[in-house]
Design an enzyme around this catalytic site. Structure first.
Site, PDB file in Angstrom:
ATOM      1  N   GLY A   1       0.786  -1.225   0.000  1.00  0.00           N
ATOM      2  CA  GLY A   1       0.000   0.000   0.000  1.00  0.00           C
ATOM      3  C   GLY A   1       0.815   1.269   0.000  1.00  0.00           C
ATOM      4  O   GLY A   1       0.305   2.338   0.337  1.00  0.00           O
TER       5      GLY A   1
ATOM      6  N   ASP B   1       8.254   4.902   2.546  1.00  0.00           N
ATOM      7  CA  ASP B   1       8.067   5.658   1.311  1.00  0.00           C
ATOM      8  C   ASP B   1       8.129   7.163   1.509  1.00  0.00           C
ATOM      9  O   ASP B   1       7.999   7.920   0.547  1.00  0.00           O
ATOM     10  CB  ASP B   1       6.754   5.271   0.619  1.00  0.00           C
ATOM     11  CG  ASP B   1       5.533   5.417   1.508  1.00  0.00           C
ATOM     12  OD1 ASP B   1       5.693   5.834   2.677  1.00  0.00           O
ATOM     13  OD2 ASP B   1       4.424   5.113   1.048  1.00  0.00           O
TER      14      ASP B   1
ATOM     15  N   TYR C   1      -8.130   7.644   9.689  1.00  0.00           N
ATOM     16  CA  TYR C   1      -7.645   6.274   9.901  1.00  0.00           C
ATOM     17  C   TYR C   1      -6.735   6.136  11.106  1.00  0.00           C
ATOM     18  O   TYR C   1      -6.196   5.074  11.342  1.00  0.00           O
ATOM     19  CB  TYR C   1      -6.906   5.776   8.651  1.00  0.00           C
ATOM     20  CG  TYR C   1      -5.977   6.809   8.081  1.00  0.00           C
ATOM     21  CD1 TYR C   1      -4.745   7.077   8.673  1.00  0.00           C
ATOM     22  CD2 TYR C   1      -6.321   7.519   6.946  1.00  0.00           C
ATOM     23  CE1 TYR C   1      -3.903   8.027   8.159  1.00  0.00           C
ATOM     24  CE2 TYR C   1      -5.486   8.474   6.415  1.00  0.00           C
ATOM     25  CZ  TYR C   1      -4.269   8.723   7.026  1.00  0.00           C
ATOM     26  OH  TYR C   1      -3.434   9.683   6.516  1.00  0.00           O
TER      27      TYR C   1
ATOM     28  N   ASP D   1      -6.522   9.668   2.461  1.00  0.00           N
ATOM     29  CA  ASP D   1      -5.798  10.733   1.777  1.00  0.00           C
ATOM     30  C   ASP D   1      -6.593  11.375   0.658  1.00  0.00           C
ATOM     31  O   ASP D   1      -6.132  11.489  -0.482  1.00  0.00           O
ATOM     32  CB  ASP D   1      -4.473  10.202   1.227  1.00  0.00           C
ATOM     33  CG  ASP D   1      -3.738   9.375   2.238  1.00  0.00           C
ATOM     34  OD1 ASP D   1      -3.789   9.734   3.423  1.00  0.00           O
ATOM     35  OD2 ASP D   1      -3.150   8.351   1.862  1.00  0.00           O
TER      36      ASP D   1
END
Length: 1018
Positions: A22, A242, A176, A133
């Site tokens: 993800g 990331d 989240y 997001d």
């Protein structure tokens, strides 16, 4: 068993445990995913091992979610689902439609159903809808149908769930984690609506207190369970990297007690972008899922801390129980099983590239209020409340110092990461320079798409960011930050342009460039931009940089672009137009080269070992903590630097008598710890060489750049320590070198380790912490290096100059000057070496004075054969140095090279060269170089410097000159000097470009001598 506990706590449900793909950046390949399924099966992740397909930058997952899969893509996706079933893995297919979906549109719902129906025909039986997001504001059309944002999500998700026949289903909310809940978890209307209205059979994903949570407590799980009216399934970003190209997380799963398992629906880790860097993360998660108890229950906190940081091998027997989880035990077990993978012969071709996306950012002053999910982010998310946050007590000066090293600003904007397609090749990822929309060929051709669809960039919370348009023409002088967007093309255009380009790597160096630019106060508040999130800054960062800083930035950016011109390929990127023959030839050549390397270089003693992997994991541990040997590197260097004065005291007492020196215990301790530090740095270099030579080139390509980076940082520190050992600094040197905030500054490591901040606030990890220890506060552009294109066992090291190096340094200087002269004159090159009687005339004229009058301020770089390949020399005061040159050094040279010197052995070009240096030595040509240095130069840049590196060495390692210069500047600073300059002939373009690349800018032009003075501060 843990999975039994999970089942008992949740009726008939099994405990979900596995991996989410993800992250942002280059997705994994089909073959890597199949390899993952085999690993998940062998590791035993509970009763329901699972994998979620959700690569943010894969073509049709997010940006183009409406498009159906082609026959070729369908074949690969079908094979993935079949492979997962064969391994007993639940394959969750996820879509992220929230960027531009109209929730109230029947056509949109029909399109979503059609897409998932197609996937169900491939054999998929589990699904996920991800609404992370995205903008939390409903569109005008949706406001007419739905009262709240949550109602829209509930309506769409429940309808899709029913349409698919009530399969296994996961849902990721926009809020989240606790830090994103508005205003709090318990009072969030959004979360409470999900809990009351979302079908109770749908599992809801949750990341914990933060986007990346250091710990997840039972209390917090009970709180969110009460609100959602079901236990959450943890989307765990602990190992996600990331958001930072300097960090990869190889530490064990930690911060979550196995006692959470009965209170959860599951745990799925969203790990490193590097597929082969995730073995420890997944293996330790599997171990955790089989445990029932945390080791800390049966041990005191102090004992556990000791275990974590000091003696990790002598573990108490209760920690060795199969039902008790301890991170270091899990790490040791994982490393043992990971090791054989390094000996599997696998090939990789193309240059090394980073899989993470690029981002441009500026660090504002606290309060630090994250408002963007970096691991799962695109543009904006819900606005968060500051009242529900706890900001750690770290002063603004410290955080600004952190920003100066960790954070990037530049007037040059990187190109954002492109959308990719990982479903058209088993072993490669297609990177599309421009995504051409083929929707007219599908049944969804009547759906109206937005004209502009944003491509995902990893933004960093609290940092102003801007990205450029997908196709950009960079103007280095006036680079502005524009909104990032991709325009959908004319419907009649169907052919996708598949190019072998990795845009991430092209601007990697720019994304690591640091200048000291700060935002004005009005731009610091997350709410100051109206409805815009912090990343949507309205002004150009270039306007916030001083003219001098802008000039430095432009020069370094010029260098980066020039170095990166040919660096356009990616290891896993395939060109749609490339020749199969050329690819095959490339593979054959690399295979042959790899065979030669293995045959010639790898012996039993040089193969990577368990201890090597332990060191690797310690260097790249976890987001909120460094491994034990990583900490040791920080501690030992700081101690050596802080206690270097014992060398001066010892010399003043001993008067050069080594026997007396050996009797002083504090000096013996300093020298002993210096040797230990050198050994530890050497172990990292050996690790780098072993990784470069390991048989599994896929692992090598993914991990080499990280170890190369940290080896470079350690080469700086180790050389600086060796320079300190020579004692060429004043007693008050600490007043010059303690100006920057480091790991050891008050409150610094506490803020890093607390978990109160998201880890992207501390960009760079251990590498940045090591670099910050070098006393070059304003020299942060020196840490910008272009990655080597291929892993290499040949690595350059640094050390202080010694007298035996004189001839080697002279040779390097002469060779380099002859290369520069050829570029200036454009004539026939002069062959090296020069005739015997003038063999050193060039070096004597250029660097001989430095080596004779100021050898203590000279750093050399050498290769694996201990051959000198570069030098950096300096003198503290240019006017004193010039006077001494004239009185001492040039007097000697006038005798060595008389006016009537004639090289009978040389040709005409050699004679001209010799004549020019003889004239300079004797002052015949009116050369004014030895006159007083212009006050415009000596006032701010009192030190004079000269540096050079062999061209072939720079070709192998473009950062070696910067590393030499960094140590030299640190040595100058230790002596109270904060500015240095060079003086080069204005017609010598080669030298001007050379010094421009390492951060020097024009400060003065002398018309009489036709010289350019270039300077820099540090």
């Amino acid at each position: 068993m843990a999975d039994e506990a999970g089942t008992q706590a949740d009726g008939q449900r099994q405990f979900i445990c596995g991996v989410i793909e993800g992250f942002y950046g280059r997705p994994w390949t089909t073959e890597q995913r199949k390899d993952l399924f085999r690993k998940l099966k062998s590791m035993g992740l509970g009763s329901s091992p699972s994998y979620m397909y959700a690569p943010k930058d894969d073509y049709k997952h997010r940006a183009y979610w409406r498009e159906l899969y082609t026959v070729e893509e369908a074949d690969h996706l079908s094979s993935l689902i079949a492979a997962a079933k064969e391994a007993g893995i639940t394959f969750y297919y996820a879509l992220s439609p929230g960027l531009d979906m109209t929730y109230s549109s029947p056509k949109e719902i029909a399109t979503l159903k059609r897409k998932l129906d197609q996937v169900s025909q491939f054999g998929c039986e589990a699904y996920a809808l991800l609404f992370d997001d995205i903008e939390s504001e409903l569109s005008k059309a949706d406001k007419e149908v739905f009262q709240t944002f949550a109602n829209a999500h509930v309506s769409v998700t429940n309808e899709i769930y029913s349409h698919l026949g009530s399969p296994k289903f996961l849902f990721c909310p926009t809020q989240y984690c606790a830090s994103r809940a508005v205003p709090t978890v318990q009072e969030s209307e959004y979360l409470n609506t999900l809990g009351s209205k979302l079908n109770n059979e749908i599992d809801i994903l949750w990341t914990g207190d933060k986007v990346i949570s250091k710990t997840i407590s039972l209390e917090s799980i009970r709180e969110i369970t009460e609100v959602l009216r079901r236990p959450p399934c943890i989307w765990d970003n602990l190992h996600a990297n990331d958001y930072d190209q300097k960090r990869v997380f190889l530490g064990p799963y930690s911060g979550r007690s196995p006692e959470l398992i009965p209170h959860l629906r599951g745990v799925m880790t969203n790990p490193n972008c590097e597929f082969y860097g995730n073995f420890v993360a997944i293996h330790s998660l599997a171990f955790w899922s089989r445990c029932k108890m945390d080791s800390k229950v049966n041990s005191s906190l102090s004992a556990d801390i000791k275990l974590e940081t000091e003696n990790e091998d002598d573990l108490p027997t209760e920690f060795l129980s199969k039902n008790v989880y301890h991170p270091r035990v899990a790490l040791k077990n994982a490393i043992t099983e990971w090791l054989p993978e390094f000996f599997m012969k696998k090939e990789a071709w193309g240059p090394i590239t980073k899989p993470q996306p690029q981002v441009q950012m500026v660090m504002p002053i606290i309060p630090i209020i994250p408002s963007i999910n970096t691991c799962m982010s695109l543009t904006t998310t819900t606005t968060t409340s500051t009242s529900s946050r706890t900001v750690p007590e770290v002063n603004t000066t410290q955080l600004q110092a952190l920003a100066d090293v960790c954070v990037v600003t530049s007037s040059l904007t990187p190109i954002s990461n492109p959308v990719m397609n990982s479903l058209v090749s088993p072993t490669k990822v297609i990177t599309n320079d421009e995504i051409i929309n083929p929707i007219p060929t599908t049944a969804a051709s009547n759906i109206e798409l937005p004209k502009k669809i944003p491509i995902s960039v990893v933004p960093v919370p609290i940092m102003e960011t801007k990205s450029v348009e997908a196709s950009v023409e960079v103007d280095l002088d006036n680079a502005a930050f524009n909104d990032n967007e991709i325009e959908t093309k004319n419907d009649s255009t169907k052919e996708r342009l598949e190019v072998e380009v990795d845009l991430e790597d092209k601007h990697e160096a720019v994304a690591s460039l640091i200048v000291d630019a700060m935002l004005d106060d009005a731009s610091l508040s997350p709410m100051s931009g109206g409805v815009n999130e912090p990343m949507e800054c309205s002004s150009s960062i270039a306007s916030q940089v001083s003219p001098r800083e802008e000039e430095i930035t432009k020069l370094v950016a010029d260098d980066i672009l020039m170095e990166s011109v040919n660096d356009v390929h990616s290891m896993h990127v395939e060109s749609g137009t490339s020749s199969p023959i050329s690819n095959a030839e490339m593979r054959e050549e690399n295979e042959a080269q790899s065979d030669r390397i293995i045959e010639n270089n790898i012996t039993v003693g040089e193969r990577i070992t368990v201890d090597d992997l332990g060191l690797l994991c310690d260097l790249f541990y976890l987001p909120f903590e460094h491994g034990s040997r990583g900490l040791k590197l920080l501690i030992e260097f700081n101690w050596l630097k802080a206690n270097a004065n014992v060398i001066l005291q010892d010399r003043s007492v001993a008067g050069g008598n080594d026997g007396i020196k050996a009797t002083k215990p504090e000096v013996s301790e300093w020298n002993h710890r210096c040797e230990q530090f050198d050994e530890l740095c050497g172990a990292v270099v050996k690790l780098l060489i072993k990784i470069a030579n390991c048989e599994n080139k896929e692992i090598c390509h993914e991990l080499y750049s990280y170890v190369w980076d940290i080896s470079g940082a350690l080469s700086l520190l180790n050389c600086y320590v060796k320079w300190l050992a020579l004692g060429h600094f004043p007693q008050n040197t600490s007043s010059y070198t303690e100006g920057s905030y480091t790991w050891f500054s008050k409150g610094w490591k506490e803020a890093f380790m607390s978990g109160d901040q998201e880890p992207w606030v501390f960009r760079g990890g251990l590498i940045a912490d090591l670099q910050r220890l070098m006393p070059v506060d304003s020299g942060n552009d020196l840490f910008v290096y272009k990655l080597p294109e291929q892993p290499t066992a040949n690595y350059y090291l640094l050390r202080p100059y010694c007298n035996s190096d004189e001839q080697n340094v002279n040779d390097v200087c002469t060779r380099l000057y002859l290369q520069w002269q050829k570029e200036v004159d454009g004539g026939n090159p002069i062959q090296f070496p020069l005739p015997g009687n003038v063999a050193n005339i060039v070096a004597d004229g250029l660097i001989g004075g430095h080596l004779t009058l100021s050898p203590q301020l000279c750093i050399v770089a050498y290769d694996e054969n201990n051959s000198i390949i570069g030098y950096s020399c300096a003198a503290l005061d240019v006017n004193i140095f010039r006077r001494n040159l004239d009185l001492c050094w040039f007097t000697e040279l006038r005798e060595k090279y008389p006016k009537d010197l004639c090289s009978q052995e040389g040709d005409e070009e050699v004679m001209q060269l010799v004549t020019s240096f003889v004239d300079k030595i004797h002052g015949i040509s009116g050369n004014l170089a030895l006159e007083q240095c212009p006050i415009e130069v000596s006032g701010s840049f009192p030190a004079v410097l000269i540096s050079g590196t062999l061209r072939e060495a720079e070709g192998r390692d473009s950062g070696i000159t910067k590393r030499m210069l960094t140590v030299l500047l640190a040595a100058l600073r230790a002596n109270g000097c904060f500015g240095a300059h060079v003086c080069v002939p204005e017609q010598d373009v080669g030298q001007v470009n050379f010094y421009s690349r390492i951060g020097f800018v024009d400060v003065y032009r002398e018309e009489a001598s036709k010289c350019i003075y270039m300077g820099r501060r540090f």
